[in-house]
Design a protein around this motif. Structure first.
Motif, PDB file in Angstrom:
ATOM      1  N   LYS A   1      -5.685   2.518  -7.412  1.00  0.00           N
ATOM      2  CA  LYS A   1      -5.058   1.242  -7.056  1.00  0.00           C
ATOM      3  C   LYS A   1      -4.800   1.170  -5.557  1.00  0.00           C
ATOM      4  CE  LYS A   1      -1.135  -1.762  -8.134  1.00  0.00           C
ATOM      5  NZ  LYS A   1       0.102  -1.927  -8.943  1.00  0.00           N
ATOM      6  N   VAL A   2      -4.353   2.290  -4.974  1.00  0.00           N
ATOM      7  CA  VAL A   2      -4.100   2.330  -3.526  1.00  0.00           C
ATOM      8  C   VAL A   2      -5.406   2.077  -2.765  1.00  0.00           C
ATOM      9  CG1 VAL A   2      -3.250   3.717  -1.604  1.00  0.00           C
ATOM     10  CG2 VAL A   2      -2.168   3.915  -3.856  1.00  0.00           C
TER      11      VAL A   2
ATOM     12  N   GLU B   1       2.895   1.801  -3.328  1.00  0.00           N
ATOM     13  CA  GLU B   1       2.067   2.341  -4.413  1.00  0.00           C
ATOM     14  C   GLU B   1       1.630   3.770  -4.113  1.00  0.00           C
ATOM     15  OE1 GLU B   1       1.848   0.876  -7.238  1.00  0.00           O
ATOM     16  OE2 GLU B   1       2.983  -0.820  -6.422  1.00  0.00           O
ATOM     17  N   ASP B   2       1.390   4.067  -2.849  1.00  0.00           N
ATOM     18  CA  ASP B   2       0.998   5.438  -2.487  1.00  0.00           C
ATOM     19  C   ASP B   2       2.157   6.405  -2.715  1.00  0.00           C
ATOM     20  OD1 ASP B   2      -0.923   7.333  -1.177  1.00  0.00           O
ATOM     21  OD2 ASP B   2       0.684   7.447   0.305  1.00  0.00           O
TER      22      ASP B   2
ATOM     23  N   ALA C   1      -5.918  -0.963  -0.166  1.00  0.00           N
ATOM     24  CA  ALA C   1      -6.297  -0.695   1.214  1.00  0.00           C
ATOM     25  C   ALA C   1      -7.567  -1.452   1.587  1.00  0.00           C
ATOM     26  CB  ALA C   1      -6.487   0.804   1.429  1.00  0.00           C
TER      27      ALA C   1
ATOM     28  N   ILE D   1       0.840  -1.208   0.000  1.00  0.00           N
ATOM     29  CA  ILE D   1       0.000   0.000   0.000  1.00  0.00           C
ATOM     30  C   ILE D   1       0.867   1.248   0.000  1.00  0.00           C
ATOM     31  CG2 ILE D   1      -1.666   1.334   1.367  1.00  0.00           C
ATOM     32  CD1 ILE D   1      -2.726  -1.387   2.396  1.00  0.00           C
ATOM     33  N   TRP D   2       1.868   1.269   0.847  1.00  0.00           N
ATOM     34  CA  TRP D   2       2.705   2.472   0.993  1.00  0.00           C
ATOM     35  C   TRP D   2       3.628   2.656  -0.204  1.00  0.00           C
ATOM     36  CZ3 TRP D   2       0.819   5.584   4.410  1.00  0.00           C
ATOM     37  CH2 TRP D   2       0.076   5.051   5.464  1.00  0.00           C
TER      38      TRP D   2
ATOM     39  N   GLU E   1      -3.984   6.524  -7.470  1.00  0.00           N
ATOM     40  CA  GLU E   1      -4.575   6.391  -6.140  1.00  0.00           C
ATOM     41  C   GLU E   1      -5.752   5.426  -6.136  1.00  0.00           C
ATOM     42  OE1 GLU E   1      -5.312  10.339  -4.485  1.00  0.00           O
ATOM     43  OE2 GLU E   1      -3.471  10.080  -3.324  1.00  0.00           O
TER      44      GLU E   1
ATOM     45  N   LYS F   1      -5.341   5.981   5.936  1.00  0.00           N
ATOM     46  CA  LYS F   1      -4.861   6.279   4.580  1.00  0.00           C
ATOM     47  C   LYS F   1      -6.022   6.230   3.575  1.00  0.00           C
ATOM     48  CE  LYS F   1      -1.476   7.030   3.077  1.00  0.00           C
ATOM     49  NZ  LYS F   1      -0.936   8.359   2.656  1.00  0.00           N
TER      50      LYS F   1
END
Length: 823
Positions: free
Chosen positions: A553-554, A544-545, A558, A541-542, A551, A577
């Motif tokens: 995808k994030v 990709e973020d 998540a 997650i982090w 976003e 997040k």
């Protein structure tokens, strides 16, 4: 076939055994000694201890002292003072007589020190001239039984089957051992051969037939046998009665009616509040309660109120257990506290204090847990329980981040003969890692390998070393993790090492995203553990973020994490997040939902308050029906939580009231903030908001413009505040002056912002600066003061802020239109 374990009876049987021997092996003794010993024969050894102690102090010769001391040791064992017996028997005057060795073995047995007692019994059993030979043989069998060496115990007992005085006892114990082994055929055979002469022997035989029915899966017949013993207890030994009570409880558990079984034990406890075996009975009662769908607490509550001891103490203990299972931890804590302060100070309640300490530790009350464990040690618990107390104490110190004290305690246990030594040594190794002492870690790591060659524990310690180095930012972390992968490529936790390497790559400066993704892929290909999958999904997650590409995808990552790892400690961060991304995308409905879930899951910490605040902000920004009403409710929850954001929430509520046209309600809220202990920034917010309300009300009553000016002057007068607050207050004051047709005053006020902003000691603030500048220029243009307006635009253009180009364009337009070009 399921065995029926009678080991719970061993302690009772061994203590009774010493009294039997006291009667059967007694030589001729002098009248004074006989008189002092008489209470022992009558079953009151405590009185015999007092009398024999007095007689011992008056002895005049060594021979007389030894004769009295031998009987005193026997009485002390019978009175359950084995430590005193051992101290007396250590006197050199007694030498190594057979009787001395026998009573020393009995004392060890009374202390449950089976391993120490066994060789003494066996040595005596080999001496064919000793009058203790048969008794010692029986004692050796008992020790072997206690150690779980049943076949060896049966071999010992076989020696006694043809001895007239010992045959029945040997048969009964043999039958019990066969039943313990689940051997119903031999158990029945031996019981059929028993020629019971005394009432006690007949009662014990009936009890054992009940046990036999249990292992034959006929609990109803077993119940009949046990009831026969319990209904007419006269003549039965205390050990047999206790075993019958426990047996009938087990039988009712088998037929799934534990509420009937508890009646027998409750009735006995009610009538015998000081019985020596209350610990066994309460433990079995608790087992029955656990099996009941709705256990009754009536008896425990009544015993807690009743002063009879030690029943009251045990009732507090087991009622506390019941409360913990019901989720009423505070009531359990109070019961344990009453037990701790009570008058009963016995090794039997040391396990209760251990449970109390576990409760306090689990609830984060580490110092209290340590103090309780200290009290438990003062009760002189048996060595195995003392080891558990010391281990829990060390674990609690570790949880309290007192790694030095924890590691020292772990090492002390780890280098002892305790069965918990291996666990403690492992924990000590982890403790040294926490302390950053890698030399000491390697010492314990190597010692652990010497213990039993446990490669799995050693491998996990190597992994922990690498992970802990990574957490500390140690430059050797990557090499440690890579070495673990090389040395233990088939270890089930190798995936966690790959995750650790991925985390190192991600947190490097600059981040190595491609390397992190490759390590995550290797972890996924290594049959990842649950922990590795959780941390890997979290890290993804982090990554990709941070890549700042997609976003959407994030959001999907998540949501998947929250679905697959609902119990993870990372869920709060991931949900925060997710909510923040929704908020940035102006998806306020989903943002509000996630923030509210986060707030409900974290009700007592700052994260929960922050989530609740932003849930309200999301509702406030939403276009949904009743969203403002919901925002007010959420902000009010923030206020009632009494946390750092409570006054900011009050200010936001006031903004909503203004939107709803409720200016007076908003003023009340702002005044509440101004009179509170709020931070200066929140008070400035409230003061400015109050001024804005009076400005808005000026249209219906021009006198409100003056009230607004006074508030803005007060806000602007604070020289220590951030420059944007001062500029905002002056700008809004200028608007008020315009509304009252004081154009000159408005121009002067706007210009003051431009003037002060030009000072070299001031940090630039462009938002209100440009607003003031353009308004000042507009006033001058409205008054046909073209040159002065041009001078203002020149200042704005030279400032270099976001609206400089706009100021240049306006300046050029003004010059062209009014021929203001100069040489």
């Amino acid at each position: 076939m399921k065995t029926f374990n009678l080991c719970r009876m061993q302690r009772i049987g061994l203590i009774g055994f010493s009294i039997v021997l006291a009667q059967t092996l007694r030589p001729e003794i002098p009248p004074s000694l006989a008189e002092a010993t008489k209470p022992l024969l009558e079953g009151v050894p405590e009185v015999a201890v007092v009398r024999l102690g007095a007689l011992l102090s008056r002895s005049s010769t060594v021979e007389e002292w030894c004769a009295i001391a031998e009987k005193l040791a026997e009485a002390q064992v019978a009175a359950k003072h084995p430590e005193d017996a051992l101290a007396l028997l250590a006197d050199s005057r007694l030498g190594e007589l057979p009787s001395t060795r026998f009573w020393r073995a009995q004392a060890f047995a009374g202390l449950r020190r089976w391993v120490d007692a066994l060789p003494l019994y066996e040595e005596l059993a080999k001496d064919e001239r000793s009058s203790f030979r048969h008794a010692a043989t029986f004692g050796a069998a008992e020790m072997l039984r206690a150690l779980g060496r049943r076949d060896e115990a049966l071999t010992k007992l076989a020696i006694l089957l043809h001895e007239k005085d010992w045959a029945t006892q040997a048969q009964l114990r043999s039958a019990e051992l066969y039943i313990d082994k689940g051997d119903a055929v031999n158990g029945r055979r031996v019981l059929d051969e028993v020629q019971a002469k005394s009432v006690a022997e007949r009662k014990e035989r009936r009890f054992l037939r009940g046990c036999l029915e249990l292992i034959l899966q006929r609990p109803d017949r077993a119940i009949d046998m046990f009831q026969a013993v319990l209904k007419k207890p006269d003549g039965a030994s205390h050990a047999t009665l206790m075993a019958a009570l426990l047996g009938i409880a087990d039988a009712y558990l088998r037929v799934k009616t534990p509420e009937t079984g508890d009646d027998f034990i409750e009735r006995f406890i009610n009538n015998h509040p000081a019985d020596q075996d209350l610990p066994l009975l309460f433990a079995k009662l608790d087992e029955l309660y656990r099996a009941e769908r709705k256990p009754s607490r009536n008896e425990l509550e009544r015993w807690v109120r009743n002063p009879e001891q030690p029943r009251r103490t045990f009732a507090r203990w087991y009622l506390a257990r019941l409360e913990i299972r019901a989720g009423r931890r505070e009531r359990a804590r109070q019961l344990f506290s009453d037990l701790r302060r009570g008058d009963v100070k016995s090794p039997a309640i040391a396990p209760a204090l251990l449970e109390f300490a576990q409760l306090e530790r689990d609830d984060g009350h580490f110092d209290e847990a340590i103090a309780i464990l200290g009290d438990a040690r003062l009760l002189h618990p048996d060595p195995s329980l003392l080891d558990r107390i010391n281990l829990l104490s060390a674990q609690t110190e570790y949880l309290a981040n007192r790694f030095g004290a924890a590691t020292a305690a772990f090492e002390q246990i780890g280098h002892s003969t305790s069965p918990l030594a291996k666990v403690a040594l492992y924990n000590a190794s982890v403790g040294w890692l926490q302390l950053g002492n890698y030399d000491r870690f390697l010492v314990d790591y190597n010692d652990l390998g010497k213990e039993d060659g446990d490669e799995e524990s050693r491998a996990i310690l190597r992994l922990e070393q690498g992970l802990m180095q990574a957490a500390r930012g140690n430059k050797e972390a990557a090499e440690s993790l890579q070495q673990f992968i090389r040395d233990f490529p088939k270890n089930p936790r190798v995936s966690e090492a790959w995750i650790g390497l991925a985390e190192l790559a991600f947190h490097s400066s600059p981040p190595r995203f491609d390397e992190a993704r490759k390590n995550l892929a290797r972890a996924a290909d290594s049959q990842p553990t649950a922990a590795a999958k959780e941390r890997g999904d979290y890290l993804t997650i982090w990554i990709e973020d941070s890549a700042d590409v997609n976003e959407t995808k994030v959001i999907e990552l998540a949501k998947r994490f929250l679905d697959q790892h609902a119990a993870s400690p990372f869920t709060s961060e991931v949900r925060m997040k997710l909510a923040e991304i929704y908020y940035r995308h102006q998806d306020f409905a989903n943002a509000q939902t996630e923030f509210e879930i986060l707030a409900r899951q974290n009700p007592d910490n700052p994260l929960g308050e922050k989530a609740l605040f932003f849930a309200a902000e999301s509702a406030m920004s939403s276009m949904g029906e009743h969203s403002l009403d919901r925002a007010i409710v959420l902000f009010d929850e923030v206020v009632r939580s009494n946390g750092p954001l409570r006054w900011a929430a009050r200010n936001e509520q006031a903004v909503i009231e203004r939107k709803l046209g409720k200016s007076n309600d908003a003023l009340v809220l702002y005044d509440g903030v101004l009179k509170s202990d709020a931070e200066p920034s929140e008070k400035r917010e409230a003061l400015c908001g109050k001024g804005d309300i009076f400005f808005e009300m000026g249209g219906s009553d021009p006198s409100n413009y003056q009230r607004a000016i006074e508030i803005y002057d007060k806000l602007a007068s604070d020289k220590n505040q951030p420059i944007h607050w001062r500029n905002q207050a002056l700008f809004k004051k200028g608007l008020c002056l315009e509304k009252t047709r004081d154009s000159a005053g408005a121009l002067a006020t706007f210009y003051k912002i431009l003037e002060d902003e030009a000072r070299p000691d001031r940090r630039h603030e462009f938002f209100w600066y440009y607003k003031a500048g353009f308004n000042a220029a507009r006033l001058l243009e409205d008054d046909s003061k073209w040159e002065s307006a041009a001078a203002i635009y020149e200042k704005l253009a030279a400032a270099g802020g976001s609206r400089s180009d706009e100021a240049k364009a306006r300046l050029n337009h003004l010059r062209l239109e009014h021929f203001l070009w100069t040489d």
